[in-house]
Design a protein around this motif. Structure first.
Motif, mmCIF file in Angstrom:
data_model
loop_
_atom_site.group_PDB
_atom_site.id
_atom_site.type_symbol
_atom_site.label_atom_id
_atom_site.label_comp_id
_atom_site.label_asym_id
_atom_site.label_seq_id
_atom_site.Cartn_x
_atom_site.Cartn_y
_atom_site.Cartn_z
ATOM 1 N N ARG A 6 0.842 -1.193 0.000
ATOM 2 C CA ARG A 6 0.000 0.000 0.000
ATOM 3 C C ARG A 6 0.877 1.243 0.000
ATOM 4 N NH1 ARG A 6 2.177 2.055 4.356
ATOM 5 N NH2 ARG A 6 1.772 1.169 6.374
ATOM 6 N N ALA A 8 0.456 4.998 1.626
ATOM 7 C CA ALA A 8 -0.446 5.564 2.636
ATOM 8 C C ALA A 8 -0.085 7.002 2.970
ATOM 9 C CB ALA A 8 -0.391 4.686 3.884
ATOM 10 N N PRO A 9 -0.250 7.915 2.021
ATOM 11 C CA PRO A 9 0.179 9.290 2.289
ATOM 12 C C PRO A 9 -0.752 10.037 3.253
ATOM 13 C CG PRO A 9 -0.935 9.179 0.181
ATOM 14 C CD PRO A 9 -0.829 7.767 0.681
ATOM 15 N N SER A 10 -0.161 10.933 4.022
ATOM 16 C CA SER A 10 -0.964 11.865 4.822
ATOM 17 C C SER A 10 -1.164 13.097 3.952
ATOM 18 C CB SER A 10 -0.213 12.261 6.093
ATOM 19 O OG SER A 10 0.111 11.110 6.824
ATOM 20 N N GLU A 42 -4.270 8.759 4.574
ATOM 21 C CA GLU A 42 -4.252 8.811 6.043
ATOM 22 C C GLU A 42 -4.589 10.236 6.491
ATOM 23 O OE1 GLU A 42 -0.651 6.639 7.341
ATOM 24 O OE2 GLU A 42 -1.950 4.904 7.019
ATOM 25 N N TYR A 181 -2.753 8.104 15.044
ATOM 26 C CA TYR A 181 -2.102 7.712 13.804
ATOM 27 C C TYR A 181 -1.593 6.261 13.769
ATOM 28 C CZ TYR A 181 1.608 7.249 10.534
ATOM 29 O OH TYR A 181 2.415 6.733 9.585
ATOM 30 N N VAL A 185 -3.004 2.954 11.403
ATOM 31 C CA VAL A 185 -2.121 2.255 10.452
ATOM 32 C C VAL A 185 -2.191 0.747 10.711
ATOM 33 C CG1 VAL A 185 0.305 1.881 9.806
ATOM 34 C CG2 VAL A 185 -0.550 4.208 10.152
ATOM 35 N N ARG A 199 7.930 1.825 3.174
ATOM 36 C CA ARG A 199 7.715 3.240 3.510
ATOM 37 C C ARG A 199 9.029 3.906 3.856
ATOM 38 N NH1 ARG A 199 4.306 1.973 8.980
ATOM 39 N NH2 ARG A 199 5.940 0.898 10.130
ATOM 40 N N HIS A 203 9.767 6.317 9.413
ATOM 41 C CA HIS A 203 8.757 5.547 10.161
ATOM 42 C C HIS A 203 9.345 4.375 10.932
ATOM 43 C CE1 HIS A 203 5.202 7.676 8.880
ATOM 44 N NE2 HIS A 203 5.743 7.772 7.687
HETATM 45 N N1 GLU Z 1 0.996 8.442 6.439
HETATM 46 C C1 GLU Z 1 2.394 8.250 6.546
HETATM 47 C C2 GLU Z 1 3.125 9.346 5.793
HETATM 48 O O1 GLU Z 1 2.557 10.012 4.949
HETATM 49 C C3 GLU Z 1 2.856 6.904 6.026
HETATM 50 C C4 GLU Z 1 2.511 5.810 6.951
HETATM 51 C C5 GLU Z 1 2.944 4.431 6.518
HETATM 52 O O2 GLU Z 1 3.318 4.243 5.342
HETATM 53 O O3 GLU Z 1 2.860 3.560 7.341
HETATM 54 O O4 GLU Z 1 4.278 9.556 6.033
#
Ligand code: GLU
Length: 469
Positions: A6, A8-10, A42, A181, A185, A199, A203
């Protein structure tokens, strides 16, 4: 096992080059294995998430042709699900209510810092809920194991270990009832059956916490791959200052998505010394093991080099379609003039971006009012009058409008006047294009067309007559 990844951008800003690379790596990995790729937005940080950022992310992914099999999912639409799990965890004791006030927590933090300790929750509410009424505000904390450690094998970085004593009891639901957050996730990765989390390395610290929560839920643990950061040429965090902009800005600046993707795949991944990869090759060859552990450095010149390679080598029709977009974008009316494909042929060796190509193409479609000052001062001199007059006559009586016949006109004029060919071609170039730079003059005149060329030669002759230098 079906591979599922996936992105998963904020949605708190445009999709930048680092985010696009992470998305692309996740996508390539899924495609390489015939798996699935999910787009998950996200957006639980309600204050910082914006609809513009969501649109920019989706537009950028579409422009790059990074397609997703499911989504976009929006975390804000799944609050009921997150709360359902939190309530379940409260029941089975893997989470607990914490009634500590902000004030107490702040004092705790201050004391720990004064004593040289890392600030962390001291677990006061872990086992007792003294001194509070049942309707006192509270947060929900995850009951993190107090012993042992979390070990995971990062597919890029190898074994990573965190002692549980370093991890405190994470808040998973805030006082006002919204999940946090890291918790969202975890639930989504579980519900979506994500097998590989690819990612950014920023993280890494979240991973042991997320693994502990997954374990508490009895969930399978995905594999993790943390991709290094992209830095500017000076080793500092990448920013606009280094020429890095949002993905859509690259489109506006005249880059091709193929070039950007090729650049991104090589920025941190390698396959021998190979530089150019078709998308099929990337899908076939991509692997996580060959991703570099060290930070990559963004190089806008290299990106430009890739773009030129793709402009020169992709099918003419495809480049024409993209150039058409830029011509429109620059407001160039193309109703009268040569087929755009002809101009791509003329310009693709010379122009590194489509934006540059479009601005070079305007004089084939639109008349200009003035000649470039420097070009006019250098070439539209009285000595150019004769060559221009002769060329005008010869061109106007030319029936056979071909590259060769136009070339002959220029050559014959130079021969008649016994001057070097540049004495004819340069004033002519300035006359018909307004500038001193263009593709070969015969091809340029051919594409501009007879009427327009003659009209512009007249304009140049008037210019010389009016402003003798
Ligand atoms: N939402 C996070 C971000 O934009 C990424 C989280 C993830 O990939 O677990 O940095």
């Amino acid at each position: 096992m079906k591979i599922k990844t996936r992105f998963a951008p904020s949605p708190t800003g445009f999709l930048h080059i680092g985010g696009a690379r992470t998305a692309f790596y996740s996508w390539l990995f899924a495609r390489h294995h015939g798996g699935e790729f999910i787009l998950r937005i996200e957006d639980t940080d309600l204050e910082r998430s914006t609809p513009q950022a969501i649109n920019a992310i989706i537009d950028s992914m579409k422009w790059l042709k990074i397609d997703w099999d499911h989504g976009p999912y929006f975390q804000t639409k799944h609050f009921a699900r997150y709360n359902y799990i939190i309530n379940h965890m409260l029941k089975n004791g893997s989470a607990y209510k914490c009634y500590c006030s902000e004030k107490r927590l702040e004092e705790l933090r201050q004391n720990q810092m004064i004593n040289g300790k890392k600030p962390r929750y001291d677990g006061r509410c872990r086992n007792s809920y003294e001194n509070h009424l049942s309707n006192d505000p509270y947060v929900v904390r995850f009951r993190n194991p107090q012993e042992g450690s979390v070990i995971f094998n990062d597919l890029i970085r190898g074994t990573i270990q965190y002692s549980n004593t370093e991890l405190d009891d994470l808040i998973i639901r805030r006082t006002e009832g919204t999940p946090t957050y890291n918790f969202c996730v975890v639930v989504d990765d579980l519900d979506m059956k994500i097998t590989h989390v690819i990612r950014g390395e920023d993280h890494i610290n979240n991973t042991p916490r997320q693994i502990n929560i997954l374990k508490a839920l009895g969930a399978p643990i995905p594999k993790y791959a943390h991709v290094s950061m992209i830095m500017g040429y000076d080793g500092k965090n990448l920013s606009k200052r280094h020429g890095a902009v949002g993905v859509m800005q690259y489109r506006d600046d005249g880059f091709l998505p193929e070039a950007l993707l090729n650049y991104l795949v090589r920025l941190g991944w390698s396959y021998g010394n190979q530089e150019i990869f078709s998308l099929d090759e990337m899908k076939k060859l991509f692997n996580l093991e060959a991703i570099s552990k060290s930070a990559s450095s963004f190089d806008s010149k290299k990106l430009l080099w890739y773009n030129h390679v793709y402009i020169k080598n992709l099918p003419i029709d495809y480049i024409t379609k993209n150039l058409f977009w830029h011509m429109k974008h620059q407001g160039i009316d193309m109703s009268i003039g040569p087929p755009l494909t002809d101009l791509v042929k003329l310009f693709r060796e010379r122009c590194k971006t489509l934006k540059e190509m479009a601005s070079n193409c305007y004089y084939f479609y639109q008349d200009f009012r003035e000649f470039e000052t420097k070009a006019a001062k250098t070439y539209l001199l009285p000595e150019a009058t004769k060559p221009l007059q002769i060329v005008r006559e010869k061109l106007s009586s030319l029936n056979n409008w071909t590259k060769e016949s136009v070339h002959d006109v220029i050559k014959q004029t130079a021969d008649e006047l016994q001057v070097k060919i540049e004495k004819v071609s340069m004033p002519l170039r300035v006359a018909v294009t307004g500038t001193s730079q263009s593709p070969t003059i015969d091809m340029t005149i051919l594409a501009i067309g007879k009427l327009r060329s003659l009209k512009r030669i007249n304009m140049a002759l008037n210019f010389i007559a009016k402003y003798p230098i």
